[in-house]
Design a protein around this motif. Structure first.
Motif, PDB file in Angstrom:
ATOM      1  N   UNK B  83       0.838  -1.157   0.073  1.00 50.04           N
ATOM      2  CA  UNK B  83      -0.080   0.024   0.003  1.00 50.04           C
ATOM      3  C   UNK B  83       0.781   1.211  -0.009  1.00 50.04           C
ATOM      4  N   UNK B  84       0.258   2.226  -0.419  1.00 51.53           N
ATOM      5  CA  UNK B  84       1.139   3.633  -0.498  1.00 51.53           C
ATOM      6  C   UNK B  84       1.666   3.852   0.925  1.00 51.53           C
ATOM      7  N   UNK B  85       0.996   3.697   1.919  1.00 47.00           N
ATOM      8  CA  UNK B  85       1.473   3.947   3.466  1.00 47.00           C
ATOM      9  C   UNK B  85       2.668   2.891   3.796  1.00 47.00           C
ATOM     10  N   UNK B  86       2.923   2.163   2.975  1.00 45.58           N
ATOM     11  CA  UNK B  86       4.215   1.291   3.306  1.00 45.58           C
ATOM     12  C   UNK B  86       5.502   2.093   2.835  1.00 45.58           C
ATOM     13  N   UNK B  87       5.301   2.968   1.996  1.00 44.40           N
ATOM     14  CA  UNK B  87       6.541   3.828   1.552  1.00 44.40           C
ATOM     15  C   UNK B  87       7.230   4.259   2.676  1.00 44.40           C
ATOM     16  N   UNK B  88       8.528   4.024   2.887  1.00 47.31           N
ATOM     17  CA  UNK B  88       9.285   4.241   3.941  1.00 47.31           C
ATOM     18  C   UNK B  88      10.809   3.720   3.843  1.00 47.31           C
TER      19      UNK B  88
END
Lengths: 108, 114
Positions: B83-88
């Motif tokens: 998911x985009x929120x996994x970007x890190x």
């Protein structure tokens, strides 16, 4: 809850000025604290551990259990000290809890 | 180089794809940790291995995340259905786990989910 607080997001000083990066912690047990530093484009690296009471690159940090603080100090800042500094607390049996970090900027 | 290494250093993927990262710890370090770091934050703990046993998982580690350390040496972290929120930035660290508990960090894998 276990927590590490670094109240300053950015600290700007002139070369030769004293530096103090603040760190406060909340922990129910006997704390084990570290300072990590990350220079531009480099990995996170250990700077100091409280248990060994050493001075690295002119930096020192004293654990104050009464004030629950572990502030990082250097009497005379150098331009090469510019970096991101993280205070971290070792939570026994698990991992490090990091503060949000303070960017130190030293200018001439 | 005897430090912690991580591969790949960068990963760009589309939402919904699976990704896998690898970490090679310092030789003979029996503890291995995974952290995630997002902009403006310090590293946040994900999971921890003592040899091949996964001893602790953070509530940040949703069921889409899985980590292994099959022979007590290298470790992999897999994210399914990204998911985009996994970007890190995903950081790996190792520790000898003896007298001192300091950890030695790898360079990280930067994940971008489009």
């Amino acid at each position: 809850a276990q927590r590490v607080t670094q109240p300053e997001k950015l600290l700007s000083v002139f070369k030769g000025a004293p530096v103090e990066l603040k760190c406060n912690y909340s922990y129910s047990g006997s704390p084990e604290l570290f300072w990590y530093v990350q220079y531009s484009r480099q990995r996170l690296q250990l700077l100091l551990r409280h248990i060994s009471r050493e001075s690295i690159k002119g930096f020192t940090a004293d654990l104050n259990k009464g004030e629950t603080s572990f502030h990082l100090k250097k009497p005379f800042a150098q331009e090469e000290d510019s970096a991101m500094y993280y205070c971290a607390l070792y939570q026994a049996g698990t991992a490090l809890i990091f503060g949000k970090g303070t960017t130190l900027s030293v200018s001439s | 180089d005897t430090g912690v290494s991580q591969n790949p250093r960068h990963k760009i993927t589309k939402r919904g794809q699976n990704v896998t990262f690898r970490c090679d710890p310092i030789s003979e370090h029996n503890r291995l940790y995974w952290y995630r770091q997002t902009l403006g934050q310090g590293p946040e703990f994900l999971t921890y291995f003592q040899n091949e046993a996964q001893l602790e998982k953070s509530r940040l580690l949703s069921d889409r995340f899985s980590a292994e350390r099959p022979k007590g040496s290298f470790s992999t972290l897999e994210i399914q259905r990204t998911e985009q929120g996994d970007s890190a930035m995903y950081l790996c660290a190792s520790s000898p786990g003896q007298l001192y508990n300091e950890q030695f960090f790898g360079p990280g894998t930067r994940l971008t989910v489009l």
